[in-house]
Write an enzyme that holds these catalytic residues in place. Structure first.
Site, PDB file in Angstrom:
ATOM      1  N   GLU A   1      -2.033  94.312  42.999  1.00 54.09           N
ATOM      2  CA  GLU A   1      -1.894  94.904  41.674  1.00 54.09           C
ATOM      3  C   GLU A   1      -3.219  95.205  40.987  1.00 54.09           C
ATOM      4  OE1 GLU A   1       0.577  96.026  40.124  1.00 54.09           O
ATOM      5  OE2 GLU A   1       2.382  95.189  41.004  1.00 54.09           O
TER       6      GLU A   1
ATOM      7  N   SER B   1      42.375  46.638  35.753  1.00 53.41           N
ATOM      8  CA  SER B   1      41.930  45.308  36.195  1.00 53.41           C
ATOM      9  C   SER B   1      40.424  45.174  36.307  1.00 53.41           C
ATOM     10  CB  SER B   1      42.560  44.990  37.560  1.00 53.41           C
ATOM     11  OG  SER B   1      43.971  44.962  37.480  1.00 53.41           O
TER      12      SER B   1
END
Length: 811
Positions: free
Chosen positions: A202, A462
């Site tokens: 770029e 339980s």
């Protein structure tokens, strides 16, 4: 006359950009009759050199006018006239011209005083400061404009909120207000080779220019003129950042110039790495993806820290035409763009020739992946708590979270469309939550997935029984092998029944807890008291919800109380932590910590409970992993529970319907326990062994227990009845009058004699010939080493003073 007019006149202009049209006769030193150039008068302050220079300058100007002016008569030519020692040029004067200004009476020409402003030094003294002043004004204007119209860098910081795990890994991201996935990305977040490829492709001179690359601009302009079209662009990375943070739809020269100015402004404010950070965060990658991190996660399913050459090349290529090159919509265009990047000469130098061929052979992904969306409920809670914070850190661990969510999602799919699964996993030492699943599927409306079931109060079934047994162990009421009755019982109108409606008769306490029998648990709760159990829960900072205006009753032992999954896990964390309670955090802030104060259970009692639970058979299809666990099922098959722990972590699982509907056949052992074992396996953690037995902890056989602990039963008045039935002690070995050979006569090394008794109440004291043996023991088996041969009398005395004796002969 204004300053500008004077300046233009000094430059030989008339203020309109042309030379003055005055006839030569009005010029200083020219005779109106003969056209002679006389000695020009000079300024009084001028030097002789300046006079000569000015005279020559004026003569040259007059020459030019004379040779081009139409006042020269037809056929006439300029002539040179001797004037003293100098030869001067005489110009003929047209007869059509009347008297000119400055002509004296009788035709004598007058002289005009020269304009001192035409002096070179005077001109420089005025012009140079003027230029400097103009330059300063321009600079100040640019500085003012730069401050008055700064680039919108602050607005560019709008990124997606992120929720991270304990190690900084992404758990979940939230889209920005405009619906974009824009994850903050810095230079440190990406592969260094990707950055080298990006700059090489770029903006090769990115590290050297100040926002604008003059060489690139010149190249692009020459290519445009030569080819008649745009061949290559000249945008630097800084200019691209300017376009990204301030997008403009029009492609005009004005927009390009503004982009150039913005790039220079950005370079003045940010260093090169910060500019790269903005590009890496905002570069478009198609659809609503912005930034390298979002693109890497969406296309490759991983963070951009370790990109392959092929992956890096694709991420370099996509931002130029993100929509046209989307791999999921135009695979061929994406492949061609990647190849273009790989074959660029500057990029090839970065990656090497050999890598290009390998990268080009790698397949381009053809579908977009979902960004991480773990711990949905916890992430939402973190965002609500601090909505302006962009990065939320949690105590979760992503590998554990992945495993728990997979188990919950797959398990719920097997159980039915309306069943959900919730899980909480915590560190028993620190209390930090390392994994949390609020529901099987957050976006599944049939399961009400948006409800966080870890925080909803439900019946625990339980799961609270181990704490009842722990209190009984702590108070010395029972031991693991104590016999307890599992038969129908009536506790002042409360008649508990076992889950399967059957009874086991006489069972050991160990068996009663492992089988989760209801009647034995209520017998023990009746002995220790429901209120005391609730007090112990408060020590762990857990307050179960009771029905309005009701005191704790025996029903709390079988699930007659409301509690959340998080609170159940917090109770078990204290049990696993040798009885010392620990407060769980909320997964977001540092609230996790040990709870100062009294223990939940004594260390010895906690060990007994853990020892029993560690021997419970795993569910069908699961392997024993060294986990102590307990299951529970609420009344009406509405809630299934399973809670387990090893030496480091505790995990709680809840299964049921969020709307509290019944699920026929749903049990803790059949539904929740398999998820517990599978979650431990898929969490990726190594199982830590349970703690060793503390000092004084021992598992006695039923025959070795004292009479008071051999059987647990209560009288009608609520008193223990075992103490009234124990028989007197009796020595069963050696029997009365026995002759035992221990090596006394042969002068060999004496062997100890084993002593055994039955009955009595522990502890026991043994005597040999009236002298007590060194130790007091609770066992019914002991040893004695005689001093020599012959007759000896052995006596044992129990805790309440009853005694038994035998006489033996030692050989």
């Amino acid at each position: 006359m204004s300053f500008l007019q004077r300046l233009l006149i000094g430059l030989g202009m008339n203020g309109k950009g042309v030379a003055p049209a005055s006839p030569p006769s009005v010029l200083p030193g020219i005779s109106p009759t003969r056209g002679e150039i006389a000695e020009a008068p000079t300024c009084a302050t001028s030097t002789s050199h300046a006079k000569v220079h000015l005279a020559h300058a004026e003569a040259n100007v007059l020459d030019a006018w004379a040779l081009t002016d139409d006042t020269v008569p037809s056929g006439g030519e300029a002539e040179f006239v001797e004037d003293g020692k100098r030869k001067v040029r005489a110009l003929p004067i047209s007869s059509l011209v009347g008297e000119t200004p400055g002509r004296a009476e009788g035709g004598a020409a007058g002289t005009v005083k020269p304009d001192c402003f035409r002096h070179p030094r005077r001109l420089g003294a005025i012009l140079i400061p003027s230029v400097l002043l103009l330059t300063a004004l321009v600079a100040l204007g640019l500085q003012w404009a730069d401050k008055a119209f700064p680039p919108p860098i602050e607005g560019a910081m709008d990124v997606s909120a992120e929720v991270l795990d304990k190690d900084g890994q992404l758990l979940r991201a939230f889209a920005t207000n405009d619906g974009l996935w824009r994850l903050k990305t810095t230079v440190a977040d990406v592969d260094p080779r990707f950055l080298e490829m990006l700059i090489a492709y770029e903006d090769q001179r990115f590290r050297d220019h100040n926002g604008v690359d003059p060489l690139a601009l010149g190249r692009a302009a020459l290519q445009f003129v030569t080819n008649g079209r745009i061949v290559s662009g000249a945008s630097t990375l800084s200019m691209q950042v300017a376009r990204l943070i301030e997008p403009r739809r029009e492609r005009t020269l004005t927009a390009k110039l503004l982009q150039l100015a913005r790039a220079i402004q950005i370079e003045r404010r940010l260093n090169k790495d910060q500019i790269l950070d903005l590009y890496l965060t905002r570069a478009p990658y198609g659809g609503n993806l912005e930034g390298v991190r979002a693109a890497s996660l969406a296309w490759f399913g991983k963070e951009p820290r370790r990109l392959s050459v092929a992956e890096a090349a694709l991420l370099v290529a996509l931002p130029q035409l993100p929509e046209k090159r989307r791999p999921d919509r135009n695979l061929s265009a994406a492949e061609a763009a990647r190849k273009r990047v790989l074959t660029r000469m500057a990029v090839a130098k970065v990656i090497g020739e050999g890598e290009i061929e390998r990268a080009d052979m790698t397949a381009v992904p053809n579908r977009r992946l979902q960004l991480p969306a773990h711990a949905a409920h916890l992430a939402e809670a973190a965002l609500r708590k601090k909505p302006k914070v962009l990065r939320h850190h949690t105590t979760l661990r992503r590998d554990i979270q992945d495993g728990l969510e997979a188990v919950a999602r797959e398990g719920a799919a097997k159980l039915g469309p309306k069943v959900s699964v919730a899980m909480v996993m915590a560190d028993i030492r620190s209390g930090e939550i390392v994994g949390e699943v609020g529901s099987a599927a957050y976006f599944d409306a049939s399961r009400a997935g948006w409800i966080d079931m870890t925080r909803v109060t439900r019946s625990p079934g339980s799961t609270l029984k181990p704490f009842i047994y722990g209190l009984a162990f702590e108070e010395g009421l029972v031991s693991q092998e104590t016999i307890i009755e599992d038969r129908p019982a009536d506790f002042f109108g409360y008649r508990p029944r076992n889950f399967d409606m059957s009874y086991q008769g006489d069972v050991s306490v160990r068996q009663a807890l492992q089988l989760s029998l209801n009647v034995p648990a209520i017998r023990l709760l009746d002995a220790v008291g429901p209120t005391r159990l609730m007090v112990r829960f408060r020590r762990a900072d857990v307050r179960p919800a009771l029905p309005p205006n009701e005191a704790p009753g025996l029903a709390i032992g079988l699930g007659g109380v409301g509690i959340t999954l998080r609170d159940v896990v917090q109770l078990y964390a204290g049990l696993a932590n040798r009885g010392w309670p620990v407060r769980l955090g909320n997964g977001i802030e540092g609230q996790a910590a040990p709870i100062d104060g009294e223990p939940l259970l004594s260390t010895l009692a906690a060990w007994h409970v853990a020892d029993i639970l560690s021997d419970v058979l795993p569910p069908a299809g699961s392997f024993q992993r060294g986990i102590a666990y307990k299951t529970g099922t609420s009344y009406g098959y509405r809630d299934a529970w399973s809670v387990g722990f090893d030496g480091r972590y505790v995990l709680g699982v809840w299964v049921g319907r969020p709307d509290n509907g019944a699920v026929p056949g749903l049990t803790g052992y059949g539904a929740a326990a398999p998820f517990l074992f599978e979650a431990f396996a898929k969490s990726g953690i190594a199982i830590t062994p349970l703690p060793d037995a503390p000092a004084g902890a021992v598992r006695l056989a039923q025959a070795d227990l004292p009479i008071s602990q051999r059987r647990f039963s209560m009288t009608a008045s609520g008193l223990l009845s075992a103490s009234a039935r124990e028989p007197a002690p009796q020595i069963v070995f050696p029997p009365e009058g026995a002759r035992v050979e221990l090596g006394a006569m042969s002068r060999e090394t004496m062997m100890p004699l084993t002593l055994k008794l039955q009955g009595g109440r522990a502890p026991f004291r043994w005597l040999a010939n009236g002298r007590p043996l060194p130790d007091v023991t609770r066992r019914r088996t002991s040893q004695w080493l005689p001093d020599g041969g012959g007759y000896s009398t052995l006596t044992v005395i129990d805790a309440i003073g009853r005694a038994a004796s035998v006489r033996v002969f030692v050989e």
